[in-house]
Write a protein that holds these residues in place. Structure first.
Motif, PDB file in Angstrom:
ATOM      1  N   LYS A   1      13.133 103.464  63.316  1.00 23.39           N
ATOM      2  CA  LYS A   1      12.653 102.313  64.093  1.00 23.39           C
ATOM      3  C   LYS A   1      11.963 102.730  65.392  1.00 23.39           C
TER       4      LYS A   1
ATOM      5  N   GLU B   1      18.417 102.353  70.524  1.00 23.80           N
ATOM      6  CA  GLU B   1      18.757 101.577  69.335  1.00 23.80           C
ATOM      7  C   GLU B   1      20.056 100.816  69.536  1.00 23.80           C
TER       8      GLU B   1
ATOM      9  N   VAL C   1      10.239  96.882  62.996  1.00 23.05           N
ATOM     10  CA  VAL C   1       9.655  98.179  62.667  1.00 23.05           C
ATOM     11  C   VAL C   1       9.004  98.765  63.915  1.00 23.05           C
ATOM     12  N   SER C   2       8.834 100.062  63.913  1.00 27.18           N
ATOM     13  CA  SER C   2       8.255 100.757  65.061  1.00 27.18           C
ATOM     14  C   SER C   2       6.829 100.285  65.327  1.00 27.18           C
TER      15      SER C   2
ATOM     16  N   ARG D   1      11.829  94.057  58.288  1.00 26.81           N
ATOM     17  CA  ARG D   1      12.782  94.774  59.132  1.00 26.81           C
ATOM     18  C   ARG D   1      13.828  95.470  58.277  1.00 26.81           C
TER      19      ARG D   1
ATOM     20  N   ASN E   1      12.648  98.398  56.557  1.00 24.75           N
ATOM     21  CA  ASN E   1      11.902  99.262  57.475  1.00 24.75           C
ATOM     22  C   ASN E   1      10.590  99.672  56.821  1.00 24.75           C
TER      23      ASN E   1
END
Length: 538
Positions: free
Chosen positions: A46, A53, A89-90, A109, A112
């Motif tokens: 993520k 986190e 997500v990143s 999400r 991912n």
């Protein structure tokens, strides 16, 4: 980084690749794009440090929908209320993927992952990006086409009419009015419908005494919140979703009353109607995550994804839609889905059903006629790993619902699509009675009290009828005690023996699982948890 797709292959042996044109969200609105394949791009993480986190997870409760938080507090079986799967997500990874020229379709999400439309060169570029774990095609399927729909019924001979009107027979068959009479009609429960959309102009949705309460909606095909008829839609786009909602939420006393008419609703438009356009699993994934985030207690889906998968892959873990239903179940969502309309045979080794009906904790729904006979089109199991499918039955032959073309008429429609919302309505009413029942407890109550199980002491060995017709009132009255493993109302050494047999893989009581602590793994932690409950007496 592994790429799970051979670009030189023009056709997979698992079904046709999803390479048809469709609408996507462009910078200036919705616009058609050239046909490009659709892919899932799975990301490695993520994009947060462990400290970041942890802090982000801790902060989620304060910003999440209160309905989502309340449901997870009641029924979530995974540790805590939120975890890393719930984080977005990143942004950096997503930016890198889109910088290749790929077009974003959906974001997940929980997986991912993002789904994109991309050319072969773009996929090559994405595969070499840091933070990309794997790539696979977006699988496709086809809607469950209703069997001989009649959308112009105004009245009909031989139909019992009382407060429930023309829906009386199908609801009484499930013993649902008996539960209504106890005061449980779906109130306080949110039902999400994943389907083609919804038109709410019918009289049965607009009774001042009980209008349909739609609390959230989203069109995952055109990326807006309008789930009704829009410019460019097929004229019949709204029909299926309207029929499904009518089975549950209609309220027109003495004419048509749905099975959970006091529930609230979420509509997720996840399917584009034209028959030449396969339905795509990424819309479904996005719809399930949307519904869960907006507080859905019950989800009902009459969509099927099998074009890309074989029966041997319906094992509870392979299909993406199945994976997402498993996660929703762990978050406390009671999930009902249709088995499909491919028919059945008497061979218990052959199956003909669809994903995500193979999910571990989903209630997979088959269809009966008014007399209780299995419908010829109702699909059979078992799963590839030997689990019972279908599990529960309700009326799916000439099921009564609202007309989708006339605001004062009714319709008779057939298919497992129609038995599924009836079962979902029963689940919603049972949830009104028992809001704290976990998904496993709900399944156990429903399967243990189903008519064939009660009559025969077991499920159908041909995997056609499952445990039989749902009995809503009996399920709601079922005594739930986790240590009463054989469900005979008494905690004794027969329960201990039953758990040990289930734990060792010999045999499990209907609806029971050796995964006693609900972490999706059967191990000695489950054994220890059962012993604690057994010694406590419940």
């Amino acid at each position: 980084m592994s790429t799970i797709y051979a670009r030189s292959r023009e056709r997979s042996d698992k079904g046709p690749p999803p390479m048809l044109a469709h609408f996507v969200l462009a910078c200036c609105g919705l616009a058609a794009t050239p046909a490009r394949p659709a892919y899932w791009v799975y990301l490695t993480d993520k994009g947060l440090s462990p400290v970041q986190e942890s802090a982000a997870i801790d902060a989620m409760e304060s910003t999440a929908d209160p309905l989502q938080v309340a449901r997870r507090r009641l029924r979530r079986t995974d540790p805590g209320l939120f975890d890393a799967r719930d984080l977005p997500v990143s942004p950096a990874a997503l930016e890198g993927v889109l910088a290749t020229g790929a077009t974003l379709r959906q974001t997940s999400r929980w997986l991912n992952a993002v789904s994109v439309e991309a050319s072969a060169d773009q996929i090559d570029a994405i595969a070499n990006l840091p933070g990309v774990a794997s790539i696979r095609p977006v699988a496709t399927g086809h809607r469950l086409t209703p069997i001989a729909p009649d959308d112009a019924l105004a009245s009909g001979p031989g139909l019992s009419r009382d407060f429930y009107g023309y829906s009386s027979a199908q609801l009484n068959q499930m013993n649902l009015p008996a539960l209504h009479s106890q005061g449980f009609r779906g109130q306080g429960v949110v039902i999400a419908v994943l389907d083609t959309g919804l038109v709410r102009t019918h009289a049965a949705f607009n009774n001042p005494a009980n209008p349909l309460n739609l609390i959230a909606s989203y069109d995952f095909v055109k990326h807006d919140d309008n789930v009704g008829i829009q410019a460019g839609d097929d004229p019949d786009q709204h029909r299926h979703g309207t029929w499904i909602t009518g089975c549950i939420g209609s309220y027109w006393p003495d004419t048509l009353v749905g099975g959970a008419y006091q529930a609230s609703f979420i509509m997720c438009k996840t399917e584009d109607l034209p028959t030449e356009t396969p339905i795509e699993e990424d819309n479904y994934v996005a719809g399930v995550e949307f519904a869960e985030a907006h507080g859905a207690d019950v989800c009902t889906s009459s969509l099927g994804y099998i074009d890309w998968y074989t029966q041997a892959q319906l094992n509870g873990t392979t299909a993406v839609t199945t994976q997402i239903v498993n996660i929703a179940s762990a978050n406390g969502v009671h999930f009902c889905t249709a088995m499909g309309n491919s028919g059945h045979d008497a061979n218990p080794a052959l199956s003909h059903f669809i994903a995500p009906a193979d999910a571990f904790h989903v209630i997979s729904c088959g269809a009966l006629d008014e007399a209780g006979n299995i419908a010829g089109f109702s699909s059979d199991g078992p799963t590839a790993d030997g689990r019972v499918k279908p599990e529960i039955l309700a009326r799916g032959v000439n099921t009564l619902t609202v007309s989708s073309s006339n605001d004062s008429n009714l319709a008779q429609v057939s298919g497992t699509s129609l038995s599924t919302p009836l079962i979902a309505a029963a689940v919603a009413c049972i949830t009104s009675a028992h809001p704290n029942w976990t998904v496993a407890q709900m399944r156990r109550a429903i399967l243990s009290t189903a008519r064939d199980q009660v009559a025969n002491g077991t499920f159908d060995p041909t995997f056609v009828r499952g445990y039989g017709l749902i009995d809503a009132a009996a399920a709601a009255a079922f005594p739930i005690c986790s240590a009463d493993f054989d469900a005979d109302g008494t905690v004794d050494f027969f329960d201990y023996d039953a758990f040990v047999n289930c734990f060792e893989g010999t045999a499990c009581p209907p609806g029971a699982t050796a995964d006693f602590d609900g972490d999706d793994t059967v191990d000695f932690f489950d054994y220890d948890a059962f012993v604690v409950a057994f010694e406590a007496g419940c």
